[in-house]
Design a protein around this motif. Structure first.
Motif, mmCIF file in Angstrom:
data_model
loop_
_atom_site.group_PDB
_atom_site.id
_atom_site.type_symbol
_atom_site.label_atom_id
_atom_site.label_comp_id
_atom_site.label_asym_id
_atom_site.label_seq_id
_atom_site.Cartn_x
_atom_site.Cartn_y
_atom_site.Cartn_z
ATOM 1 N N ARG A 155 0.824 -1.211 0.000
ATOM 2 C CA ARG A 155 0.000 0.000 0.000
ATOM 3 C C ARG A 155 0.857 1.259 0.000
ATOM 4 N N LYS A 156 1.910 1.258 0.791
ATOM 5 C CA LYS A 156 2.797 2.424 0.869
ATOM 6 C C LYS A 156 3.435 2.707 -0.491
ATOM 7 N N VAL A 157 3.953 1.664 -1.135
ATOM 8 C CA VAL A 157 4.569 1.834 -2.455
ATOM 9 C C VAL A 157 3.531 2.336 -3.457
ATOM 10 N N ALA A 158 2.334 1.740 -3.442
ATOM 11 C CA ALA A 158 1.293 2.090 -4.410
ATOM 12 C C ALA A 158 0.873 3.547 -4.290
ATOM 13 N N MET A 159 0.841 4.067 -3.078
ATOM 14 C CA MET A 159 0.398 5.447 -2.875
ATOM 15 C C MET A 159 1.504 6.473 -3.100
ATOM 16 N N GLU A 160 2.770 6.014 -3.120
ATOM 17 C CA GLU A 160 3.895 6.956 -3.224
ATOM 18 C C GLU A 160 4.685 6.854 -4.520
ATOM 19 N N PHE A 161 4.711 5.672 -5.156
ATOM 20 C CA PHE A 161 5.574 5.468 -6.324
ATOM 21 C C PHE A 161 5.030 6.225 -7.542
#
Length: 468
Positions: free
Chosen positions: A314-320
Motif C-alpha cells: 500500500r505504501k509503495v502504491a500510494m507513493e511510487f
C-alpha cells in the motif's frame, strides 16, 4: 550449475573472449573481464568514427584498459579467433556468424545467461510484450521497502554480472528479460513472471511461434520449488499453465483467482495465497494512472506472494510515481499537459496509454517498422484520439489502419504528418487548447531515428521543455 564467481573467472584465464556491442549493458562487463586479466576483443558493427561520435568516453576508456577492437562491416571476423562469445541481446541468436561459431566449437553465451549461472540469491525475472519495466520496478520497490537489498537490471538497462561478487545469498535480484535474451537461455529464475504476450518484434523473430517459444524459456527450466506468474486475461499466457513445473500464480482484472491477485468488482486489489484472500488497496488510491498500471500492480503482487506485507504494498502504491518514459508527465504549458510515453513501442502498449486518460487526446505516433499489424490499434485511436500526428516509417501503415477501420470518422479525428519530432510537437501544440493532453505514444520502435526509446523520450522532453 551454480558456481562461485571467482572460480568461474579463473576458468576463463588463457581464453580469448569476444564481447559483441559496446553499449550501456556491455561497457561494465568488458571492464570487469579486463580487470580479471582476461583477453578481450570488443566487436561492434559501428566504425571507430561512429563510436567516437556516440560513445567517445567509453571507447577511449576501454582502449586505455587494453581492449582490442574489431569494428565496422567485418566486425564478426573476430569470432574465428575467439574461444567465448558474449552476444548482445540485439544480435539475433540465429545469425549465420553465431551459428558458424557454435558449429566450430566456440562458446556462445550472454551476460544474463552467465549471471543466472552464478547468482547466489533469489532471482525474480519478468518478461512479456508490455508492462515489463513497470512490473519489474514495482517488484524491486516492494522488496526494497520490505528491507531487502535488491539488484535491479537486465533489459531495464543495467548489467548485473559486473556486480556478481558483491551479491549475497540473502539479497534479491530482479531482472527484466526480452525475447532476444530468452531465446537461448536454458536456466529459469526462482520466480518467473509473464505479463502478457502479443505480436511484437516480428521483424527479428522468424514467426510468432518462435517469439512465444522464447518467452516460455523464462519458466520451462524451473524446478518444483519455483513460482510462475501468468496473466489469466491473456489467451496465450493462460495457455502456458499446463507447462508450469512449480507453483502457479495468476492475476486477473476480470475474474477471481485461486492463487495470485485479482481486481474485485468494487475496484479493490485482492491478494490470494493458497486460497486465503486479503484486501490490499483500492485502485483509485494507486498513484500511477491507468488500468494497465492496476494490472502491473496485480502482476507484481502475485510475484512477491506473501513475502511482502500488505502495508508495504500500500505504501509503495500510494507513493511510487512511475518509471521514466512511461506516461511520464513532462510539463504543463498554457493549460496543456505533455506526457512522454516513449516506451509504447507496440500497438498494445499504446492502447494501454490511451486507456489511461478519461478524455480525447492529441497523440504523436510512428517510428521504426517491426512488421507488426496496426489494425488492433485503429478502433482505440478512433475512439480516444482527436488529433493524430504521424511521423516515421510506420506513419502510412498507422494511417491506413485507422482510416480503413469501420469506426473512422474524419470529422472527429484530424490526422497530421511531420518530418521530425520537433515538427510533430509543434503541430500538436498548435492543435491543443487549455485542458488538452498531448502524449508521445509511438506504437513503434525508435530505431529509424534513435538508438532506443529512452533517447527518443529524452529528445521529446527537451523539445517540450524548450517550448515558449
Amino acid at each position: 550449475m551454480l558456481r562461485e564467481a571467482s572460480r568461474f573467472f579463473e576458468e576463463l584465464k588463457g581464453k580469448k573472449i569476444a564481447v559483441v556491442g559496446m553499449g550501456v549493458s556491455h561497457f561494465d562487463l568488458i571492464r570487469l573481464l579486463i580487470g580479471k586479466g582476461l583477453d578481450v576483443i570488443v566487436c561492434d558493427k559501428r566504425t571507430e568514427e561512429q563510436l567516437l561520435q556516440s560513445y567517445a568516453e567509453n571507447y577511449r576508456a576501454l582502449s586505455a584498459l587494453g581492449a582490442e577492437f574489431s569494428l565496422g562491416e567485418g566486425y564478426t571476423a573476430a569470432f574465428r579467433e575467439a574461444d567465448i562469445i558474449f552476444r548482445t541481446p540485439g544480435m539475433n541468436y540465429f545469425t549465420p556468424e553465431l551459428a558458424e561459431a557454435r558449429k566450430n566449437g566456440r562458446v556462445v553465451t550472454s551476460e544474463m545467461e552467465v549471471f543466472f549461472d552464478l547468482c547466489p540469491c533469489k532471482i525474480y525475472a519478468v518478461t512479456g510484450s508490455d508492462g515489463k519495466t513497470t512490473t519489474t520496478t514495482l517488484i524491486s520497490e516492494f522488496l526494497k521497502a520490505e528491507g531487502k537489498t535488491v539488484h535491479l537490471g537486465g533489459n531495464i538497462g543495467k548489467a548485473l554480472l559486473p556486480a556478481i561478487e558483491s551479491i549475497r545469498p540473502e539479497d534479491a535480484a530482479v531482472v527484466e528479460l526480452s525475447s532476444f535474451q530468452l531465446i537461448s537461455m536454458r536456466q529459469s529464475p526462482d520466480v518467473a513472471v509473464v505479463t502478457n504476450v502479443a505480436p511484437n518484434h516480428l521483424d527479428v523473430h522468424k514467426t510468432m511461434e518462435e517469439y512465444i517459444s522464447a518467452k516460455k524459456n523464462l519458466f520451462l527450466h524451473q524446478n518444483a520449488f519455483s513460482r510462475t506468474v501468468l496473466n489469466l486475461d491473456n489467451d496465450i499466457t493462460r495457455g502456458f499453465a499446463p507447462e508450469v513445473r512449480g507453483e502457479l500464480s495468476c492475476f486477473s482484472r476480470t475474474q477471481r483467482v485461486c492463487n495470485g491477485a485479482y481486481l474485485r468488482e468494487d475496484g479493490t486489489l485482492i491478494r490470494v495465497v493458497q486460497g486465503e484472500e486479503q484486501e490490499i488497496i483500492h485502485k483509485d488510491d494507486i498513484k500511477l494512472p491507468g488500468m494497465h498500471n492496476v494490472e502491473n500492480y496485480l502482476t507484481a503482487i502475485s510475484a512477491v506472494s506473501d513475502e511482502v506485507s500488505a502495508e508495504t504494498i500500500r505504501k509503495v502504491a500510494m507513493e511510487f510515481g512511475g518509471v521514466e518514459h512511461r506516461i511520464e508527465l513532462v510539463r504543463t504549458l498554457d493549460g496543456v499537459r505533455y506526457y512522454n510515453d516513449s516506451i509504447a513501442t507496440s500497438p498494445t502498449r499504446t492502447i494501454a496509454g490511451l486507456k489511461a486518460f478519461d478524455q480525447k487526446l492529441i497523440v504523436i505516433a510512428g517510428g521504426y517498422d517491426k512488421k507488426i499489424p496496426y489494425e488492433p490499434l485503429a478502433p482505440y485511436i478512433n475512439e480516444r484520439v482527436k488529433v493524430l500526428v504521424l511521423l516515421g516509417a510506420t506513419a502510412p501503415k498507422i494511417e491506413k489502419a485507422v482510416t480503413e477501420d469501420p469506426s473512422y470518422r474524419p470529422e472527429e479525428l484530424t490526422i497530421l504528418h511531420a518530418g521530425t519530432l520537433e515538427e510533430a510537437v509543434e503541430k500538436a501544440r498548435e492543435a491543443a487548447k487549455a485542458g488538452d493532453v498531448v502524449t508521445l505514444s509511438p506504437a513503434s520502435a525508435s530505431f529509424d531515428l534513435y538508438l532506443n526509446f529512452e533517447q527518443r523520450g529524452q529528445h521529446f522532453k527537451r523539445i517540450v521543455h524548450a517550448l515558449q
